[in-house]
Design a protein around this motif. Sequence first.
Motif, PDB file in Angstrom:
ATOM      1  N   LEU A 265      28.598 -25.417   4.084  1.00  0.00           N
ATOM      2  CA  LEU A 265      28.636 -26.879   3.934  1.00  0.00           C
ATOM      3  C   LEU A 265      28.608 -27.280   2.459  1.00  0.00           C
ATOM      4  O   LEU A 265      27.923 -26.632   1.656  1.00  0.00           O
ATOM      5  N   PRO A 266      29.304 -28.359   2.092  1.00  0.00           N
ATOM      6  CA  PRO A 266      29.208 -28.843   0.709  1.00  0.00           C
ATOM      7  C   PRO A 266      27.799 -29.365   0.433  1.00  0.00           C
ATOM      8  O   PRO A 266      27.085 -29.772   1.362  1.00  0.00           O
ATOM      9  N   ALA A 267      27.407 -29.395  -0.849  1.00  0.00           N
ATOM     10  CA  ALA A 267      26.038 -29.797  -1.228  1.00  0.00           C
ATOM     11  C   ALA A 267      25.710 -31.204  -0.751  1.00  0.00           C
ATOM     12  O   ALA A 267      24.555 -31.530  -0.504  1.00  0.00           O
ATOM     13  N   SER A 268      26.745 -32.041  -0.590  1.00  0.00           N
ATOM     14  CA  SER A 268      26.514 -33.438  -0.199  1.00  0.00           C
ATOM     15  C   SER A 268      26.422 -33.620   1.317  1.00  0.00           C
ATOM     16  O   SER A 268      26.226 -34.748   1.795  1.00  0.00           O
ATOM     17  N   ALA A 269      26.543 -32.564   2.070  1.00  0.00           N
ATOM     18  CA  ALA A 269      26.617 -32.690   3.541  1.00  0.00           C
ATOM     19  C   ALA A 269      25.316 -33.231   4.132  1.00  0.00           C
ATOM     20  O   ALA A 269      24.226 -32.988   3.621  1.00  0.00           O
ATOM     21  N   VAL A 270      25.490 -33.959   5.235  1.00  0.00           N
ATOM     22  CA  VAL A 270      24.346 -34.486   5.987  1.00  0.00           C
ATOM     23  C   VAL A 270      24.358 -33.803   7.346  1.00  0.00           C
ATOM     24  O   VAL A 270      25.423 -33.622   7.950  1.00  0.00           O
ATOM     25  N   GLY A 271      23.190 -33.419   7.825  1.00  0.00           N
ATOM     26  CA  GLY A 271      23.183 -32.754   9.130  1.00  0.00           C
ATOM     27  C   GLY A 271      21.810 -32.629   9.735  1.00  0.00           C
ATOM     28  O   GLY A 271      20.783 -32.866   9.087  1.00  0.00           O
ATOM     29  N   ARG A 272      21.815 -32.269  11.028  1.00  0.00           N
ATOM     30  CA  ARG A 272      20.579 -31.985  11.766  1.00  0.00           C
ATOM     31  C   ARG A 272      20.784 -30.631  12.443  1.00  0.00           C
ATOM     32  O   ARG A 272      21.788 -30.436  13.148  1.00  0.00           O
ATOM     33  N   VAL A 273      19.819 -29.736  12.223  1.00  0.00           N
ATOM     34  CA  VAL A 273      19.926 -28.389  12.777  1.00  0.00           C
ATOM     35  C   VAL A 273      18.695 -28.107  13.629  1.00  0.00           C
ATOM     36  O   VAL A 273      17.568 -28.353  13.192  1.00  0.00           O
ATOM     37  N   PHE A 274      18.918 -27.594  14.840  1.00  0.00           N
ATOM     38  CA  PHE A 274      17.819 -27.238  15.735  1.00  0.00           C
ATOM     39  C   PHE A 274      17.989 -25.788  16.151  1.00  0.00           C
ATOM     40  O   PHE A 274      19.048 -25.410  16.654  1.00  0.00           O
TER      41      PHE A 274
ATOM     42  N   THR B  54      13.688 -26.351  25.805  1.00  0.00           N
ATOM     43  CA  THR B  54      13.076 -27.082  24.684  1.00  0.00           C
ATOM     44  C   THR B  54      14.143 -27.506  23.677  1.00  0.00           C
ATOM     45  O   THR B  54      14.036 -28.566  23.057  1.00  0.00           O
ATOM     46  N   LEU B  55      15.173 -26.682  23.539  1.00  0.00           N
ATOM     47  CA  LEU B  55      16.284 -27.025  22.632  1.00  0.00           C
ATOM     48  C   LEU B  55      16.982 -28.294  23.115  1.00  0.00           C
ATOM     49  O   LEU B  55      17.225 -29.227  22.335  1.00  0.00           O
ATOM     50  N   ALA B  56      17.284 -28.331  24.396  1.00  0.00           N
ATOM     51  CA  ALA B  56      17.983 -29.501  24.952  1.00  0.00           C
ATOM     52  C   ALA B  56      17.134 -30.752  24.789  1.00  0.00           C
ATOM     53  O   ALA B  56      17.655 -31.822  24.428  1.00  0.00           O
ATOM     54  N   GLU B  57      15.850 -30.624  25.025  1.00  0.00           N
ATOM     55  CA  GLU B  57      14.972 -31.796  24.878  1.00  0.00           C
ATOM     56  C   GLU B  57      14.989 -32.299  23.432  1.00  0.00           C
ATOM     57  O   GLU B  57      15.065 -33.507  23.180  1.00  0.00           O
ATOM     58  N   ALA B  58      14.930 -31.368  22.477  1.00  0.00           N
ATOM     59  CA  ALA B  58      14.887 -31.758  21.062  1.00  0.00           C
ATOM     60  C   ALA B  58      16.193 -32.420  20.633  1.00  0.00           C
ATOM     61  O   ALA B  58      16.187 -33.431  19.926  1.00  0.00           O
ATOM     62  N   VAL B  59      17.308 -31.871  21.060  1.00  0.00           N
ATOM     63  CA  VAL B  59      18.611 -32.442  20.671  1.00  0.00           C
ATOM     64  C   VAL B  59      18.762 -33.843  21.255  1.00  0.00           C
ATOM     65  O   VAL B  59      19.190 -34.773  20.572  1.00  0.00           O
ATOM     66  N   ARG B  60      18.384 -33.994  22.506  1.00  0.00           N
ATOM     67  CA  ARG B  60      18.514 -35.316  23.154  1.00  0.00           C
ATOM     68  C   ARG B  60      17.576 -36.349  22.529  1.00  0.00           C
ATOM     69  O   ARG B  60      17.898 -37.531  22.498  1.00  0.00           O
ATOM     70  N   ALA B  61      16.426 -35.894  22.040  1.00  0.00           N
ATOM     71  CA  ALA B  61      15.439 -36.840  21.485  1.00  0.00           C
ATOM     72  C   ALA B  61      15.793 -37.290  20.065  1.00  0.00           C
ATOM     73  O   ALA B  61      15.290 -38.305  19.587  1.00  0.00           O
ATOM     74  N   GLU B  62      16.666 -36.541  19.394  1.00  0.00           N
ATOM     75  CA  GLU B  62      16.993 -36.844  18.005  1.00  0.00           C
ATOM     76  C   GLU B  62      17.851 -38.114  17.919  1.00  0.00           C
ATOM     77  O   GLU B  62      18.867 -38.232  18.612  1.00  0.00           O
ATOM     78  N   PRO B  63      17.470 -39.062  17.051  1.00  0.00           N
ATOM     79  CA  PRO B  63      18.327 -40.243  16.898  1.00  0.00           C
ATOM     80  C   PRO B  63      19.734 -39.833  16.445  1.00  0.00           C
ATOM     81  O   PRO B  63      19.878 -38.946  15.600  1.00  0.00           O
ATOM     82  N   TRP B  64      20.732 -40.458  17.052  1.00  0.00           N
ATOM     83  CA  TRP B  64      22.139 -40.140  16.732  1.00  0.00           C
ATOM     84  C   TRP B  64      22.528 -40.859  15.447  1.00  0.00           C
ATOM     85  O   TRP B  64      22.278 -42.059  15.303  1.00  0.00           O
TER      86      TRP B  64
END
Length: 255
Positions: free
Chosen positions: A133-142, A175-185
């Motif tokens: 990813l470029p240094a400016s990238a925005v993301g969420r990783v679980f 637990t992964l599915a719960e965390a992904v679904r709970a994360e604000p989009w």
Amino acid sequence: MARTRLSFVVRRTERLTGHLIRVHLGGPGFEAFQPNGFTDAYVKLQIPGPDGDTTRTYTVRSIDPELEQIAIDFVYHGQEGVAGPWAAAAKPGDQLDLTGPGGAYSPSPEADWHLLAGDESALPAISAACAALPASAVGRVFVEVTGPEDELDFARPEGVELTWIHRGDREPGVTLAEAVRAEPWLDGEAHVFIHGEAQVVMHDLRPYIRKERGVPANRASISGYWRRGRTEETFRQWKRELAESEGAAPAAARR
Ligand SMILES: Cc1cc2nc3c(=O)[nH]c(=O)nc-3n(C[C@H](O)[C@H](O)[C@H](O)COP(=O)(O)OP(=O)(O)OC[C@H]3O[C@@H](n4cnc5c(N)ncnc54)[C@H](O)[C@@H]3O)c2cc1C
């Protein structure tokens, strides 16, 4: 995917975490090995055994052109199976043939943000994606692992937030599915990469991403890497049946 069988040799192994073993492979096959540029590049390992070889699919975690080696991270999920026990017993000089690489995903530089999620089996591909990813990238990783002893930090841009999820005694993926679904989009166009235990990934997370969040197929790399209670052979059958029931043959079913 290249079908020529390439001959590799174990150079060394490392125990990375409680359940992750890295095997460094070099040897004559390296010269003919053609990197494909995908961060989820995978190979078909031909694990030797008394009754012949068994095929198992693994991500190429990294390629070292100077040492002429590739590295593969194996989840050690106990003594069941073929590849996990092979990696645990591997020693310098052991031979391992493989074909490939195949692959399909690299994080798009045009995406507004990136969502990456998976269990230990997807950690190599997720780590490789974050490194690209470029240094400016925005993301969420679980990343879901058994517990704190299985966390393995990896390089990522500042704007990419990593959350470790500990499944403890719960079934893989829940637990992964719960965390992904709970994360604000987040706002803007997302590029999604989700892989891991197939039942949860395909029947829970994929509908959430594709239908509820409306991410188009070309922005969503989502498939199972393994299936609880199934060997890779019977998991392939499960994937074929799923593809047939959906009236299509997605690339994931052919992996
Ligand atoms: C494209 C692709 C890339 C992959 N990359 C990686 C990778 O880089 N590293 C990696 O470790 N795996 C990766 N996998 C997953 C790996 O191929 C499977 O986990 C495979 O089943 C392992 O083979 P095995 O011989 O150890 O176990 P098998 O003989 O296939 O299965 C034996 C038993 O172990 C269970 N099992 C299998 N895998 C796991 C697991 N991860 N955790 C808990 N139980 C399990 C099965 O459900 C079954 O009950 C990838 C899969 C795909 C399709």
